[in-house]
Write a protein that holds these residues in place. Structure first.
Motif, short mmCIF file in Angstrom:
data_model
loop_
_atom_site.label_atom_id
_atom_site.label_comp_id
_atom_site.label_asym_id
_atom_site.label_seq_id
_atom_site.Cartn_x
_atom_site.Cartn_y
_atom_site.Cartn_z
N VAL A 448 7.67 1.70 1.14
CA VAL A 448 6.83 2.03 0.55
C VAL A 448 6.01 1.00 0.15
O VAL A 448 5.26 0.88 -1.30
CB VAL A 448 8.04 1.71 -0.86
CG1 VAL A 448 7.52 1.63 -2.54
CG2 VAL A 448 8.47 3.23 -0.81
N ALA A 449 5.65 -0.48 0.62
CA ALA A 449 5.29 -1.54 0.48
C ALA A 449 3.97 -0.93 1.38
O ALA A 449 2.67 -1.94 1.04
CB ALA A 449 6.04 -3.12 1.02
N GLU A 450 4.21 -0.09 2.02
CA GLU A 450 2.40 -0.61 3.06
C GLU A 450 2.15 1.15 2.20
O GLU A 450 1.06 0.92 1.35
CB GLU A 450 3.60 0.37 4.00
CG GLU A 450 3.72 -0.08 5.37
CD GLU A 450 4.45 0.63 6.74
OE1 GLU A 450 3.89 1.40 6.62
OE2 GLU A 450 5.09 -0.01 7.61
N THR A 451 2.59 1.93 1.58
CA THR A 451 2.00 2.63 0.26
C THR A 451 1.47 2.38 -0.55
O THR A 451 0.23 3.06 -0.96
CB THR A 451 3.16 4.14 -0.36
OG1 THR A 451 4.48 4.41 0.88
CG2 THR A 451 2.50 5.14 -0.78
N LEU A 452 1.61 1.61 -1.08
CA LEU A 452 0.92 0.21 -1.94
C LEU A 452 -0.24 -0.02 -1.88
O LEU A 452 -1.18 0.23 -2.93
CB LEU A 452 1.96 -0.85 -2.52
CG LEU A 452 3.36 -0.75 -3.30
CD1 LEU A 452 3.49 -1.94 -3.22
CD2 LEU A 452 2.95 0.44 -5.19
N ASN A 453 -0.85 0.39 0.04
CA ASN A 453 -2.30 -0.03 -0.45
C ASN A 453 -3.18 1.48 -0.56
O ASN A 453 -4.26 1.17 -0.79
CB ASN A 453 -2.22 0.19 1.21
CG ASN A 453 -1.61 -1.12 1.96
OD1 ASN A 453 -1.57 -2.56 1.31
ND2 ASN A 453 -0.74 -1.64 2.53
N ILE A 454 -2.33 2.40 -1.52
CA ILE A 454 -3.62 3.82 -1.71
C ILE A 454 -4.06 3.69 -2.77
O ILE A 454 -4.65 4.27 -3.44
CB ILE A 454 -2.49 5.10 -1.73
CG1 ILE A 454 -1.68 5.02 -2.34
CG2 ILE A 454 -1.96 5.04 0.21
CD1 ILE A 454 -0.54 6.69 -2.73
N GLU A 455 -3.95 2.31 -3.53
CA GLU A 455 -4.15 2.00 -4.96
C GLU A 455 -5.67 2.46 -4.88
O GLU A 455 -6.05 3.28 -5.59
CB GLU A 455 -3.56 1.42 -5.49
CG GLU A 455 -4.13 1.29 -6.98
CD GLU A 455 -4.00 -0.05 -8.02
OE1 GLU A 455 -4.24 -0.54 -8.78
OE2 GLU A 455 -3.66 -0.84 -7.12
#
Length: 613
Positions: A448-455
């Protein structure tokens, strides 16, 4: 969760502590307390309820001391009460501790300390820290009391397991506060002749904008003139102060524009804290014996709103892993429909606040039917937790924004944990399969921490679609509830018309509302249903839709042939992929609403907790 404030300087610390606690009220709490070092020793004052109650008690007691610590408590171990409120002390009353987080091994430490003659006054995990420091002080030697306390705290931290931040006072060192950080926030404010310790910047921003942000494993020693930071090896670490440019309101949000955005970014930590609980014996946590778990044949999941969508995801988990029949009901419908009585039935009620009126009504009906009742809830001591036989707590801390984000993903992982433990207990999944699933679950916070990069990508995308009158979200299998959640989130905060559908259903009617320019967001990770989702994209695009794919790296190239835009999230196992996919939809809703100028944290007509039918 919780709020810490500490002050050491030349002035009476009490006004600083009270004001600091008021600035931390946005974090949510159920009780508050403070302690100061006076000439004759430590003076401690605690109160259940708001900081205003603590302030009244402090005015009556009139404590005076230039070194003090305060705390607002969000209960995790032990009910909300004055005895469980922080600060906590050792046997002598000379050592005082405030603490945020969870001490995972507190039971083992408490048993050890009890055998050594220590007496406990509360149900909390925090109190073991004070007694452990007391015990360690007996075994360290140093030239000064200040050095002795530092060494005892370092030894204590090495014995603690979990996520924690804590502050320590000792009556023998009236000009010193020690703070320790490990996976819970802790920051130092540096003023002129005074120093602050806090869980967040707003607590001291009125007095100084010069801050030291501590890293995990660091210990800080505060005096009126200095703040010295040490690493886990005991050696001094050089930490550069940061000048805070936020105003007070922005500081409460950690520099984010809205609480919703902050809470999206809180999710890795919220998931990590929630999953800590799943590392122990699950049957013991739930208050159920393993043989009772084996007997469960049917499960009813009841919830409202966003929690209902988490329940829909949980149905897939329970049927696939636990091998039990699962039924999902809106709590408001469950209360009034006919439910056949059945043996060996478990009712799982899901609510962030634990005070949702419809969910409480559904649980009452389940009790009348003789069902076992399990709450998945974020608030200790809430009505729902009292109405159920057992509780699995999501450790999200307070969720301020009306639109739920971190509570939703924490509910999903809680249901996943429950399903695999039930499946293991019943023999539906083998030990090797359980180990694999468990390992995948524990990797979710990092993913999920990696997914936050899509903002940034999502933010850029919304420029093209935010004015659209209608939005469609599509998903299949375990991503179908995520499509529903994406539509709900967008409706809640942007007031736009949005609907979620199972992708296979669009040709059975919903496709009629798709016309030129309609944004259609399609959840299509690269899995066994990927080709089906490609077909759904083609059907929508043929009607002129602007199609957005939320996909994984392996699916991007192929998705690009039938969609107008691709948002790429990391790949997870099939049943955990929704936890990552929903982050894209949370960002999507946020940025559409922001571009439309909506009141994101407090959207019209909505309340955080619906306590009436």
């Amino acid at each position: 969760m919780c709020g810490i404030i500490g002050y050491v300087g030349a002035k009476n610390s009490v006004p600083f502590l009270i004001e600091g606690l008021k600035k931390l009220e946005y974090r949510g709490y159920d009780s508050a307390g403070l302690a100061v070092i006076e000439k004759d020793g430590v003076r401690r004052i605690r109160a259940v309820g708001k900081v205003a109650e603590l302030e009244k008690a402090a005015l009556l007691a009139h404590p005076q001391g230039c070194c003090g610590i305060g705390h607002t408590r969000w209960a995790t171990h032990g009910k909300p009460s004055e005895e469980n409120s922080h600060p906590h002390t050792d046997c002598s009353g000379e050592i005082v501790v405030v603490h945020n987080g969870i001490i995972e091994n507190f039971l083992a430490l408490k048993e050890k300390l009890l055998t050594l003659g220590h007496k406990f006054q509360s149900e909390t995990d925090t109190e073991v820290i004070a007694h452990l420091i007391e015990e360690n002080l007996k075994h360290v030697r140093a030239a000064t009391d200040e050095e002795r306390l530092f060494r005892a705290v370092m030894r204590t931290s090495n014995e603690l397991q979990g996520a924690f931040a804590y502050g320590v006072l000792w009556s023998h060192t009236p000009q010193q506060i020690i703070g320790v950080k490990n996976q819970s926030p802790l920051v130092v404010g540096i003023g002129k002749g005074e120093t602050f310790l806090a869980s967040d910047v707003p607590a001291f921003l009125k007095y100084t904008n010069k801050a030291l942000f501590l890293e995990d494993g660091q210990t800080v020693v505060l005096t009126p003139q200095s703040a010295q930071v040490y690493g886990m090896d005991g050696k001094e670490a050089k930490v550069k102060p940061t000048k805070i440019s936020w105003d007070q309101k922005t500081a409460e949000k950690g520099g984010y524009a809205h609480f919703m955005l902050k809470e999206i970014y809180d999710q890795p930590q919220a998931l990590e804290d929630t999953l800590r609980t799943a590392r122990a014996d699950f049957a013991r946590i739930l208050g159920l014996k393993t043989e009772d778990l084996r007997k469960i044949k049917k499960v009813y999941l009841v919830a409202c709103g966003t929690a209902y969508h988490a329940a829909l995801v949980g149905k897939y988990y329970l049927e696939n892993f636990a091998g039990v029949t699962a039924s999902v009901d809106l709590a408001s419908e469950f209360k009034y429909r006919t439910i056949p009585p059945s043996k060996d039935t478990l009712c799982i009620a899901i609510s962030q606040s634990g005070e949702t009126a419809d969910t409480l009504g559904a649980v009452k009906k389940a009790k009348d039917l003789g069902f076992k009742r399990l709450a998945i809830c974020n608030v200790l001591g809430s009505g729902l937790t009292r109405a159920c036989n057992s509780v699995f707590y999501t450790h999200c801390g307070p969720e301020i924004s009306v639109a739920s984000t971190k509570a939703f993903t924490s509910q999903i992982v809680s249901l996943y944990a429950l399903a695999i433990f039930l499946g293991h207990a019943s023999g539906n999944i083998s030990q090797s399969v359980f180990n694999k699933l468990y390992k995948e679950l524990m990797a979710v916070p990092k993913a999920v921490a990696e997914t936050l990069n899509i903002e940034y990508d999502v933010r850029h995308l919304t420029r093209k679609v935010y004015k659209a009158p209608r939005f469609i979200f599509l998903g299949r299998n375990v991503d179908f509830p995520i499509a529903l959640e994406g539509a709900l989130k967008l409706k809640e905060i942007s007031y736009s018309c949005a609907e979620g559908f199972a992708a296979g259903e669009i040709k059975h009617g919903p496709i009629s509302v798709i016309d030129k320019g309609t944004p259609v967001v399609v959840l299509m990770p690269k899995n066994h249903l990927f080709d089906k989702m490609l077909s759904a994209c083609q059907e929508c695009r043929a009607r002129g839709a602007f199609v957005v794919a939320v996909t994984t790296p392996d699916g991007k190239a192929e998705a690009a042939t039938v969609t107008d835009k691709q948002i790429v999230v990391p790949q997870a196992s099939e049943y955990l992929q929704p936890v990552l996919d929903v982050v894209a939809l949370q960002f999507f809703a946020y940025w559409v609403a922001k571009r439309l100028g909506r009141d994101i944290d407090q959207p019209r007509n909505l309340a955080k907790s619906v306590t009436v039918e």
